[in-house]
Design a protein around this motif. Structure first.
Motif, PDB file in Angstrom:
ATOM      1  N   GLN A   1       0.806  -1.215   0.000  1.00  0.00           N
ATOM      2  CA  GLN A   1       0.000   0.000   0.000  1.00  0.00           C
ATOM      3  C   GLN A   1       0.844   1.272   0.000  1.00  0.00           C
ATOM      4  O   GLN A   1       0.347   2.363   0.278  1.00  0.00           O
TER       5      GLN A   1
ATOM      6  N   HIS B   1       2.030   4.644   3.060  1.00  0.00           N
ATOM      7  CA  HIS B   1       0.622   5.095   3.105  1.00  0.00           C
ATOM      8  C   HIS B   1      -0.182   3.960   3.730  1.00  0.00           C
ATOM      9  O   HIS B   1      -1.030   3.341   3.083  1.00  0.00           O
ATOM     10  N   PRO B   2       0.060   3.649   5.024  1.00  0.00           N
ATOM     11  CA  PRO B   2      -0.443   2.388   5.585  1.00  0.00           C
ATOM     12  C   PRO B   2      -1.865   2.384   6.118  1.00  0.00           C
ATOM     13  O   PRO B   2      -2.499   1.317   6.162  1.00  0.00           O
ATOM     14  N   GLN B   3      -2.403   3.537   6.537  1.00  0.00           N
ATOM     15  CA  GLN B   3      -3.625   3.482   7.339  1.00  0.00           C
ATOM     16  C   GLN B   3      -4.905   3.346   6.533  1.00  0.00           C
ATOM     17  O   GLN B   3      -5.803   2.588   6.911  1.00  0.00           O
ATOM     18  N   PHE B   4      -5.051   4.071   5.452  1.00  0.00           N
ATOM     19  CA  PHE B   4      -6.309   4.130   4.717  1.00  0.00           C
ATOM     20  C   PHE B   4      -6.079   3.786   3.244  1.00  0.00           C
ATOM     21  O   PHE B   4      -4.957   3.869   2.739  1.00  0.00           O
ATOM     22  N   THR B   5      -7.166   3.438   2.563  1.00  0.00           N
ATOM     23  CA  THR B   5      -7.057   3.057   1.150  1.00  0.00           C
ATOM     24  C   THR B   5      -7.579   4.144   0.217  1.00  0.00           C
ATOM     25  O   THR B   5      -7.968   3.856  -0.912  1.00  0.00           O
TER      26      THR B   5
ATOM     27  N   GLY C   1      -2.895  10.861   2.796  1.00  0.00           N
ATOM     28  CA  GLY C   1      -2.842   9.628   3.578  1.00  0.00           C
ATOM     29  C   GLY C   1      -4.194   9.022   3.850  1.00  0.00           C
ATOM     30  O   GLY C   1      -4.296   7.902   4.361  1.00  0.00           O
TER      31      GLY C   1
ATOM     32  N   GLY D   1      -8.493   8.896   5.026  1.00  0.00           N
ATOM     33  CA  GLY D   1      -9.339   9.166   6.167  1.00  0.00           C
ATOM     34  C   GLY D   1     -10.025  10.501   5.988  1.00  0.00           C
ATOM     35  O   GLY D   1      -9.774  11.240   5.031  1.00  0.00           O
TER      36      GLY D   1
ATOM     37  N   PHE E   1      -4.051  12.582  10.641  1.00  0.00           N
ATOM     38  CA  PHE E   1      -2.670  12.590  11.129  1.00  0.00           C
ATOM     39  C   PHE E   1      -1.958  13.921  10.840  1.00  0.00           C
ATOM     40  O   PHE E   1      -0.769  14.053  11.124  1.00  0.00           O
TER      41      PHE E   1
ATOM     42  N   ASN F   1      -1.033  15.261   8.043  1.00  0.00           N
ATOM     43  CA  ASN F   1       0.080  15.119   7.098  1.00  0.00           C
ATOM     44  C   ASN F   1       0.255  16.322   6.172  1.00  0.00           C
ATOM     45  O   ASN F   1       1.371  16.724   5.862  1.00  0.00           O
TER      46      ASN F   1
END
Length: 485
Positions: A214, A243-247, A269, A271, A276, A278
């Motif tokens: 991801q 980019h780990p948290q959301f798709t 990123g 959400g 976060f 960013n």
């Protein structure tokens, strides 16, 4: 006696004076006048008709001795060297009407001492556009492009495959297949590609995709000796951003600027509301437009930082960053020395930002602002933030749209009346709209009534600079001149 002598003297004097002033003698040579000088220059009177009040003509006069002059209306040009002059007029578009000159080009002879005339008559006709289906249906296409001057069209499919279209047919073998490396969940996938400015000699091109972990990846590949097929083993990762948290909010465009440098637009990123932070954090790459130099890329050093990047050698700040404060740039476009960035809004506004390509370090405001409005706050500090030049509200039930799809400024040759117009769409509404960004602001906003494409995923350009529309349906359309009616 004395009186008589005086009287005689005066009479003698008068007699002598009369003799000296008489009409006798040589009458002399009659007087002559100089002839008027011979004229060496002439005049040209250009009359322009048919344009509405306030709309300038576009007329160029060229002639002897490298003479060149642009006119915006009726005018007389004095003191022109004798000879043949060309009067060339261009079409002008205002709103939905194109004013076409007749004749477009004419030749006028200026004679010494004379005044030549030329008339340019404009007539207005409604300009209409249409979408021409290029034919094949693709599997979730995301982008279309081509190297300048190339007659092929390169179509990206989200799954990680690049197809080549030539003469209306899809070639059997894919240009590149990296599907094994591509994550397609959410908004991920193979999202764009850019040909190196020296592609004709070095064969390099760059792809932007999400990998199986991801991450956002920009990777370079090379063409191969086999025609219309790239070398799948030539991959060189230029950059990788976690980019780990959301798709969602992967951004998705890689492109070369007029400076020859490589740009990449990354989302924040994902959400809702940039949880976060960013976009405003200069220590991370997410929510930014990046700029790097890949001209000497190799496995040991895939890129260098341009010396004019705004955060070079600043501790705690990523030197790759060119601009900050972006939510999900989908897409951006260069037009000469201008940069347009279409940034997708949260729930209320969509925006287009415009800046000079020399303006590094701009902050477009997310998540302090959504468009020009404070995000989830009654007031906010706008100091140091760059506001969009254009925005629209979603409206009730997203009547105006919900997710902008940025396009390009038209610079093709097939429809010259469109020159300088920026095209965009909205994923929720599927319309094709444009505006003209001039020194006085945005003007000539127009909906071209072309809703046949369905949901518009992206725009693209071919090797001649003509525009294409990529539909979620799998169809790709070329923007062409339509029939006014």
């Amino acid at each position: 006696m004395l009186v008589d002598r005086v009287r005689m003297f005066i009479l003698s004097l008068l007699f002598l004076l009369a003799g000296c002033s008489g009409g006798g003698g040589d009458p002399g040579t009659p007087g002559t006048s100089n002839p008027p000088p011979t004229a060496t220059t002439g005049s040209l009177q250009v009359a322009v008709t048919g344009l509405p009040t306030g709309l300038n003509a576009a007329v160029r006069i060229t002639g002897p001795n490298n003479f060149s002059r642009d006119l915006t209306g009726t005018q007389t040009l004095p003191d022109l060297a004798a000879g043949s002059y060309s009067v060339a007029a261009s079409s002008i578009t205002l709103g939905g009407t194109t004013y076409t000159p007749t004749p477009a080009v004419q030749s006028v002879v200026v004679t010494a001492g004379g005044t030549a005339t030329a008339t340019v008559a404009y007539a207005g006709t409604a300009l209409a556009l249409a979408l021409a289906d290029i034919g094949p249906t693709f599997t979730s296409p995301t982008f279309v492009t081509a190297p300048p001057g190339d007659d092929r069209l390169f179509v990206l499919e989200r799954r990680g495959v690049i197809r080549v279209v030539r003469n209306g047919s899809v070639l059997t073998q894919a240009w590149l297949d990296i599907s094994a490396n591509v994550f397609t969940g959410g908004e991920g996938g193979l999202l764009s590609m850019a040909f190196d400015p020296n592609f004709a000699s070095n064969g390099y091109f760059y792809v932007y995709y999400t990998d199986t972990a991801q991450n956002i990846v920009v990777e370079r590949y090379a063409s191969s000796p086999t025609p219309n097929v790239a070398d799948p083993t030539s991959g060189l990762v230029i950059l990788r951003a976690a980019h780990p948290q959301f798709t969602n909010h992967f951004g998705g465009l890689v492109a070369f600027g007029p400076d020859g440098l490589l740009y990449a637009g990354l989302g924040d990123g994902g959400g809702a509301g940039d949880p976060f932070g960013n976009a405003q954090n200069l220590g991370v790459l997410l929510g930014k437009l990046l700029r790097v130099d890949v001209r000497t890329a190799n496995s040991g050093q895939p890129y260098t930082i341009p010396v004019t990047n705004p955060y070079l050698n600043q501790p705690g700040r990523r030197p790759e960053i060119w601009a900050a404060g972006l939510r999900n740039p989908w897409r951006y476009a260069f037009d000469g020395e201008r940069l347009y960035i279409a940034d997708v809004g949260q729930a209320a506004r969509e925006e287009v930002n415009l800046a000079s390509t020399s303006q590094g370090g701009l902050n477009y405001g997310w998540d302090i602002l959504e468009g020009t409005a404070c995000f989830e706050a009654a007031t906010c500090n706008r100091t140091g933030l760059t506001l969009p030049v254009f925005e629209y509200e979603h409206g009730a039930n997203n009547v105006n749209g919900c997710s902008i799809t940025g396009g390009y400024v038209y610079r093709g040759t097939a429809i010259p009346e469109l020159a300088g117009r920026y095209f965009y769409s909205d994923y929720c509404r599927g319309y094709i709209k444009s505006f003209f960004a001039g020194d006085a602001g945005v003007a000539e906003q127009r909906d071209w009534n072309l809703n046949t494409a369905g949901r518009v995923v992206s725009f693209g350009r071919d090797g001649a600079g003509e525009l294409y529309v990529v539909s979620e349906s799998g169809r790709i359309f070329k923007l062409v001149r339509g029939s006014a009616g």
